[in-house]
Design an enzyme around this catalytic site. Structure first.
Site, mmCIF file in Angstrom:
data_model
loop_
_atom_site.group_PDB
_atom_site.id
_atom_site.type_symbol
_atom_site.label_atom_id
_atom_site.label_comp_id
_atom_site.label_asym_id
_atom_site.label_seq_id
_atom_site.Cartn_x
_atom_site.Cartn_y
_atom_site.Cartn_z
ATOM 1 C CG HIS A 159 -1.837 1.171 1.323
ATOM 2 N ND1 HIS A 159 -3.144 1.131 0.881
ATOM 3 C CD2 HIS A 159 -1.632 2.435 1.771
ATOM 4 C CE1 HIS A 159 -3.697 2.325 1.069
ATOM 5 N NE2 HIS A 159 -2.811 3.135 1.615
ATOM 6 C CD GLU A 160 1.401 3.492 3.685
ATOM 7 O OE1 GLU A 160 1.504 4.530 3.003
ATOM 8 O OE2 GLU A 160 0.401 3.234 4.393
ATOM 9 C CG HIS A 216 0.253 6.221 -0.648
ATOM 10 N ND1 HIS A 216 -0.747 6.981 -1.213
ATOM 11 C CD2 HIS A 216 -0.333 5.525 0.363
ATOM 12 C CE1 HIS A 216 -1.891 6.759 -0.557
ATOM 13 N NE2 HIS A 216 -1.668 5.877 0.388
ATOM 14 C CD GLU A 224 -5.843 5.276 0.301
ATOM 15 O OE1 GLU A 224 -4.844 5.974 0.491
ATOM 16 O OE2 GLU A 224 -6.117 4.295 1.010
HETATM 17 ZN ZN ZN Z 1 -3.164 5.214 1.751
#
Ligand code: ZN
Length: 499
Positions: free
Chosen positions: A262-263, A266, A292
């Site tokens: 997830h990170e 980003h 996101e």
């Molecule tokens: Zn996030």
């Protein structure tokens, strides 16, 4: 004039990136006794940055530049700079200084009160703080101004250009189809082999495997790092300095690994923004929702796909031999996609997650618009959870006190999580239409076609367009709940046997 503006922005960006580094360090390394001085450092920098962003000189430069031909096209480099900096300047200068200070002071006290109230399950004790916070946020909305709803003015901070009605429409359509899908999952009575993720996964090896996966999808460790924190986030401290964080628990493979993916999603967006515009709108991300969309795409659409695990399950078994030697690929894929209605948003799965967001969006909009009193929040929350998610919180700590957002004054933030999921699915469909079978590529370890596509169509755009313009431009359609619903129906229908 433009050169002066760039020089000014560069110095502001230097300060902001120092703030980023100190903020990252606070979450990762700071010894407890250093907290008080760090708070002073951060408050000092925040004050300097705010002063620079609201400097009258900046307003004069922008006013002059708006008249120039170079700024006529808002999608050009100069036009984008002038339009976005003007927008930011006007927003920041509309707030009276005393309100800004009051908001900051109450936010920190309210946060403190919330931590205590959550531990003690004491909504009554926290209620006056939430009332004050809500009142301040409504005053902010009045100061910003709005056409239809005060909620628009707050949403605009996180998702520029989005409106309460627009968000309400797409989340409403999503709920109508998602709630029945989640019921079908429950009614199937099929149980996922989730216990596979709770076997023993030594922490040092989780880090090794997580780094391997992040590098494989394209995260550049020459201009980024991965460290450990309590609440994972992605920060940045400069144009080639992206900081990923995660946390590890020996008996929860999914928490650490999917936080990394997830990170890293980003982080890939940050690493793909045009360096030459660092600190200026053409070099900045569009919105929280678009940010996101990148994290959710790599976490869910890539990292939970069968194609991904066809490539990575064997190396994973190699790293965690004792835990996974007897596990089949199909069972592993089911385990990482297990779905079940639950109480806590941050622990919820890909299918149920958006239902948690829809509840929050509806309640916070009602509070901001004056249709729901803070005193009635716990009851409204529990009713909404029963009706929408299908579970009833046994107490407020696991109910309306669970998130940090409202205590800190972040009203209008929640919808960006769901918008991110919706954008991600719609972009992914388009990438597949342009590139071919993406899962077959993942299975062969090829992630660069998708990353290259994101670089070209999304990362390099900076803030030249709004989020909704980007969706229209990239996919030829306005934002819709349908791509996400199609994807969820196909995936969960197959896993839970009702396809
Ligand atoms: Zn996030």
């Amino acid at each position: 004039m433009l050169q002066q503006l760039r020089d000014h922005a560069r110095e502001t960006a230097l300060l902001a990136s120092i703030e980023g580094l100190l903020g990252w360090d606070e979450q990762v390394y700071l010894p407890p006794a250093g907290g008080a001085w760090r708070a002073e450092q951060l408050a000092y920098l925040a004050g300097q940055i705010h002063r620079r962003r609201t400097a009258p000189q900046l307003g004069e430069w922008l006013a002059e530049l708006r008249e120039s031909d170079a700024a006529a096209d808002p999608q050009s480099d100069v036009g984008c700079c002038v339009a976005q900096l003007t927008r930011r300047y006007e927003r920041e200068t509309k707030l009276p200084a005393e309100l800004v200070e009051e908001v900051a002071r109450v936010a920190s006290q309210s946060h403190h009160a919330w931590v205590e109230a959550r531990t003690a399950n004491d909504f009554a004790g926290f209620r006056p703080w939430l009332e004050r916070t809500l009142d301040l946020q409504r005053r902010r909305a009045e100061a910003f101004g709005y056409e239809h709803s005060p909620y628009d003015a707050l949403l605009d901070e996180y998702e520029p250009g989005a409106t309460a009605d627009g968000v309400g429409r797409v989340l409403g359509s999503l709920r109508e189809e998602l709630a029945p899908l989640v019921r079908q999952i429950v009614d199937s009575r099929v149980v996922a082999p989730s216990e596979l993720l709770a076997r023993s996964f030594p922490v040092d090896r989780q880090e090794e495997f997580g780094k391997l996966a992040a590098a494989a999808i394209g995260f550049d460790f020459a201009s980024g790092r991965l460290d450990v924190t309590a609440h994972p986030f992605c920060g940045e401290a400069g144009p080639a300095d992206v900081r990923l964080t995660t946390r590890y628990q020996e008996h929860d493979f999914g928490d650490g690994f999917y936080s990394i993916l997830h990170e890293a999603g980003h982080g890939l967006y940050e690493q793909g923004l045009p360096d030459e515009w660092y600190g200026l709108p053409p070099g900045e991300s569009i919105s929280l929702g678009i940010h996101e969309s990148q994290s959710r795409m790599w976490e869910n659409l890539v990292g939970r796909s069968r194609g991904f695990w066809r490539r990575f399950f064997a190396p994973c078994q190699g790293v965690f031999h004792e835990a996974l030697a007897d596990v089949e690929l199909d069972d592993w894929c089911f385990a990482v996609n297990a779905s079940r209605p639950s109480l806590i948003r941050t622990e919820s799965d890909e299918a149920t997650y958006n239902l948690h967001i829809i509840v929050r969006y509806e309640l916070e909009r009602a509070m901001i618009e004056g249709d729901l009193a803070v005193a009635d929040l716990p009851g409204a929350w529990n009713e909404a959870y029963a009706a929408t998610v299908g579970v009833t919180p046994p107490n407020d700590s696991d109910g309306c006190l669970q998130d940090v957002h409202w205590p800190s004054g972040a009203f209008g933030y929640f919808p960006t999580y769901s918008l991110g999921n919706l954008y991600a699915a719609q972009f992914f469909d388009q990438a597949e239409a342009d590139l071919g079978d993406l899962e077959a590529m993942f299975a062969a370890g090829e992630f660069s076609p998708l990353l290259g596509w994101l670089r070209e169509h999304i990362h390099s755009v900076g803030q030249r367009v709004t989020a909704s313009e980007l969706v229209q431009r990239v996919t030829g359609q306005p934002l819709s709940h349908e791509p996400l619903m199609r994807r969820l129906r196909a995936k969960f229908g197959e896993l839970y046997g009702f396809a």
